[in-house]
Design a protein around this motif. Structure first.
Motif, mmCIF file in Angstrom:
data_model
loop_
_atom_site.group_PDB
_atom_site.id
_atom_site.type_symbol
_atom_site.label_atom_id
_atom_site.label_comp_id
_atom_site.label_asym_id
_atom_site.label_seq_id
_atom_site.Cartn_x
_atom_site.Cartn_y
_atom_site.Cartn_z
ATOM 1 N N GLY A 72 8.290 -7.957 -13.702
ATOM 2 C CA GLY A 72 8.129 -6.703 -12.986
ATOM 3 C C GLY A 72 9.104 -5.643 -13.440
ATOM 4 N N SER A 73 9.217 -4.584 -12.635
ATOM 5 C CA SER A 73 10.041 -3.442 -13.012
ATOM 6 C C SER A 73 10.515 -2.713 -11.761
ATOM 7 C CB SER A 73 9.213 -2.472 -13.866
ATOM 8 O OG SER A 73 8.237 -1.841 -13.056
ATOM 9 N N ALA A 74 11.278 -1.662 -11.971
ATOM 10 C CA ALA A 74 11.728 -0.806 -10.871
ATOM 11 C C ALA A 74 10.811 0.408 -10.763
ATOM 12 C CB ALA A 74 13.178 -0.385 -11.085
ATOM 13 N N GLY A 75 9.540 0.215 -11.014
ATOM 14 C CA GLY A 75 8.563 1.290 -10.923
ATOM 15 C C GLY A 75 7.907 1.632 -12.237
ATOM 16 N N CYS A 76 8.524 1.263 -13.337
ATOM 17 C CA CYS A 76 7.913 1.516 -14.646
ATOM 18 C C CYS A 76 6.645 0.675 -14.785
ATOM 19 C CB CYS A 76 8.880 1.154 -15.770
ATOM 20 S SG CYS A 76 10.259 2.297 -15.917
ATOM 21 N N ILE A 77 5.871 0.971 -15.809
ATOM 22 C CA ILE A 77 4.714 0.151 -16.155
ATOM 23 C C ILE A 77 5.174 -0.796 -17.251
ATOM 24 C CG2 ILE A 77 2.391 0.152 -17.139
ATOM 25 C CD1 ILE A 77 2.062 2.981 -15.901
ATOM 26 N N VAL A 78 5.005 -2.084 -17.025
ATOM 27 C CA VAL A 78 5.491 -3.075 -17.979
ATOM 28 C C VAL A 78 4.387 -4.071 -18.323
ATOM 29 C CG1 VAL A 78 7.896 -2.871 -17.243
ATOM 30 C CG2 VAL A 78 6.446 -4.579 -16.162
ATOM 31 N N MET A 79 4.562 -4.681 -19.500
ATOM 32 C CA MET A 79 3.610 -5.709 -19.932
ATOM 33 C C MET A 79 4.330 -6.735 -20.795
ATOM 34 S SD MET A 79 1.387 -3.367 -22.571
ATOM 35 C CE MET A 79 1.549 -1.858 -21.647
ATOM 36 N N SER A 80 3.676 -7.855 -21.008
ATOM 37 C CA SER A 80 4.257 -8.931 -21.811
ATOM 38 C C SER A 80 4.447 -8.475 -23.251
ATOM 39 C CB SER A 80 3.350 -10.167 -21.768
ATOM 40 O OG SER A 80 2.122 -9.879 -22.417
ATOM 41 N N GLY A 81 5.255 -9.226 -23.985
ATOM 42 C CA GLY A 81 5.606 -8.862 -25.360
ATOM 43 C C GLY A 81 4.434 -8.687 -26.296
ATOM 44 N N ALA B 247 0.792 -1.234 0.000
ATOM 45 C CA ALA B 247 0.000 0.000 0.000
ATOM 46 C C ALA B 247 0.823 1.281 0.000
ATOM 47 C CB ALA B 247 -0.955 -0.006 1.186
ATOM 48 N N GLU B 248 1.974 1.317 0.596
ATOM 49 C CA GLU B 248 2.780 2.547 0.621
ATOM 50 C C GLU B 248 4.096 2.392 -0.138
ATOM 51 O OE1 GLU B 248 1.957 5.635 1.883
ATOM 52 O OE2 GLU B 248 -0.032 4.776 2.154
ATOM 53 N N ASP B 249 4.227 1.341 -0.931
ATOM 54 C CA ASP B 249 5.503 1.063 -1.587
ATOM 55 C C ASP B 249 5.853 2.029 -2.707
ATOM 56 O OD1 ASP B 249 5.945 -0.929 0.209
ATOM 57 O OD2 ASP B 249 5.620 -2.580 -1.186
ATOM 58 N N PHE B 250 4.940 2.907 -3.110
ATOM 59 C CA PHE B 250 5.316 3.933 -4.085
ATOM 60 C C PHE B 250 6.239 4.965 -3.449
ATOM 61 C CE2 PHE B 250 0.931 4.735 -2.717
ATOM 62 C CZ PHE B 250 1.083 5.926 -2.026
ATOM 63 N N ASN B 251 6.400 4.912 -2.122
ATOM 64 C CA ASN B 251 7.361 5.766 -1.426
ATOM 65 C C ASN B 251 8.773 5.192 -1.471
ATOM 66 O OD1 ASN B 251 5.737 7.962 -0.215
ATOM 67 N ND2 ASN B 251 4.668 6.261 0.732
ATOM 68 N N LEU B 252 8.935 3.964 -1.950
ATOM 69 C CA LEU B 252 10.236 3.292 -1.986
ATOM 70 C C LEU B 252 10.870 3.380 -3.368
ATOM 71 C CD1 LEU B 252 9.191 -0.075 -0.280
ATOM 72 C CD2 LEU B 252 10.253 1.911 0.831
ATOM 73 N N LYS B 253 12.178 3.511 -3.406
ATOM 74 C CA LYS B 253 12.890 3.399 -4.682
ATOM 75 C C LYS B 253 12.615 2.003 -5.236
ATOM 76 C CE LYS B 253 15.835 7.084 -4.487
ATOM 77 N NZ LYS B 253 15.597 8.191 -5.327
ATOM 78 N N GLY B 254 12.196 1.927 -6.483
ATOM 79 C CA GLY B 254 11.870 0.648 -7.093
ATOM 80 C C GLY B 254 10.459 0.186 -6.822
ATOM 81 N N GLY B 255 9.713 0.937 -6.017
ATOM 82 C CA GLY B 255 8.328 0.580 -5.726
ATOM 83 C C GLY B 255 7.398 0.968 -6.863
ATOM 84 N N LEU B 256 6.111 0.774 -6.640
ATOM 85 C CA LEU B 256 5.084 1.117 -7.619
ATOM 86 C C LEU B 256 5.205 2.559 -8.097
ATOM 87 C CD1 LEU B 256 2.189 -0.281 -5.442
ATOM 88 C CD2 LEU B 256 2.936 -1.303 -7.586
ATOM 89 N N ILE B 257 4.773 2.822 -9.330
ATOM 90 C CA ILE B 257 4.701 4.204 -9.781
ATOM 91 C C ILE B 257 3.673 4.910 -8.882
ATOM 92 C CG2 ILE B 257 3.012 3.648 -11.591
ATOM 93 C CD1 ILE B 257 4.226 5.961 -13.227
ATOM 94 N N ILE C 259 6.865 3.274 -19.959
ATOM 95 C CA ILE C 259 6.105 2.072 -20.265
ATOM 96 C C ILE C 259 6.933 1.270 -21.254
ATOM 97 C CG2 ILE C 259 3.971 1.140 -21.240
ATOM 98 C CD1 ILE C 259 2.588 3.751 -20.382
ATOM 99 N N HIS C 260 7.160 -0.004 -20.948
ATOM 100 C CA HIS C 260 7.983 -0.836 -21.833
ATOM 101 C C HIS C 260 7.627 -2.303 -21.676
ATOM 102 C CE1 HIS C 260 10.774 -2.165 -18.579
ATOM 103 N NE2 HIS C 260 10.624 -0.938 -18.110
ATOM 104 N N ARG C 261 8.185 -3.093 -22.553
ATOM 105 C CA ARG C 261 8.011 -4.548 -22.505
ATOM 106 C C ARG C 261 8.739 -5.086 -21.283
ATOM 107 N NH1 ARG C 261 11.006 -9.030 -24.531
ATOM 108 N NH2 ARG C 261 12.582 -7.592 -25.309
ATOM 109 N N ASP C 262 8.149 -6.045 -20.617
ATOM 110 C CA ASP C 262 8.779 -6.699 -19.472
ATOM 111 C C ASP C 262 9.794 -7.686 -20.016
ATOM 112 O OD1 ASP C 262 9.416 -7.621 -16.980
ATOM 113 O OD2 ASP C 262 7.388 -8.224 -16.430
ATOM 114 N N ALA C 263 11.056 -7.259 -20.111
ATOM 115 C CA ALA C 263 12.060 -8.013 -20.860
ATOM 116 C C ALA C 263 13.053 -8.793 -20.008
ATOM 117 C CB ALA C 263 12.831 -7.051 -21.769
ATOM 118 N N ASN C 264 12.933 -8.740 -18.694
ATOM 119 C CA ASN C 264 13.936 -9.405 -17.878
ATOM 120 C C ASN C 264 13.226 -10.241 -16.818
ATOM 121 O OD1 ASN C 264 16.396 -10.123 -16.794
ATOM 122 N ND2 ASN C 264 16.862 -8.135 -15.944
#
Length: 146
Positions: A109-118, A39-49, A101-106
């Motif tokens: 998940g992500s370090a806060g970006c919005i990602v999706m499958s190819g 719930a508050e992880d957008f306050n963390l580096k790498g958390g939700l946008i 916003i980018h493809r989830d390539a690794n």
């Protein structure tokens, strides 16, 4: 998307809507990694946008022209920049930014970006190209969690 309610990576919906034409597209997408979707992880580096109302901005904006990043691990393709570049998340004061916003390539998940499958990202890119061809340089992004 919902804040972390289950083990593993939780997904939400990225929706493209037009004021006059209504709903245009919807994709399953995610932000952050499974361990930073609380719930508050957008306050963390790498958390939700962070949602815009927790950053003092009216909305985010997504550029319709991508930045090619084929050699950046985790992106490995096009990156649709989200502005503003950096914001101060409240109440922590943590500076968050460099979102896109980018493809989830690794790893999932992500370090806060919005990602999706190819396959979803391919469709997203198609819609962004259509907008860019219409001369639309950016679109608003509203981030919500439940």
């Amino acid at each position: 998307m919902q804040f972390d309610r289950d083990k593993g990576l939780d997904s939400g919906r990225l929706s493209l809507n037009h004021l006059r034409e209504g709903h245009k597209a919807i994709w399953v997408a995610t932000s952050s990694t499974a361990d930073k979707q609380g719930a508050e992880d957008f306050n963390l580096k790498g958390g939700l946008i962070p949602p815009q109302y927790r950053c003092g901005i009216p909305n985010w904006t997504v550029q319709t022209t991508p930045i090619p990043m084929p050699s950046v691990k985790g992106v490995e393709g096009n990156f649709y920049k989200i502005d503003p570049y950096a914001v101060k998340a409240q109440p922590s004061g943590t500076i968050r930014g460099d979102f896109g916003i980018h493809r989830d390539a690794n790893v999932p998940g992500s370090a806060g970006c919005i990602v999706m499958s190819g396959d979803r990202f391919k469709d997203f890119e198609s819609k962004m190209r259509e907008l860019a061809k219409q001369g639309i340089k950016s679109i608003p992004l509203f981030v919500q969690y439940s």
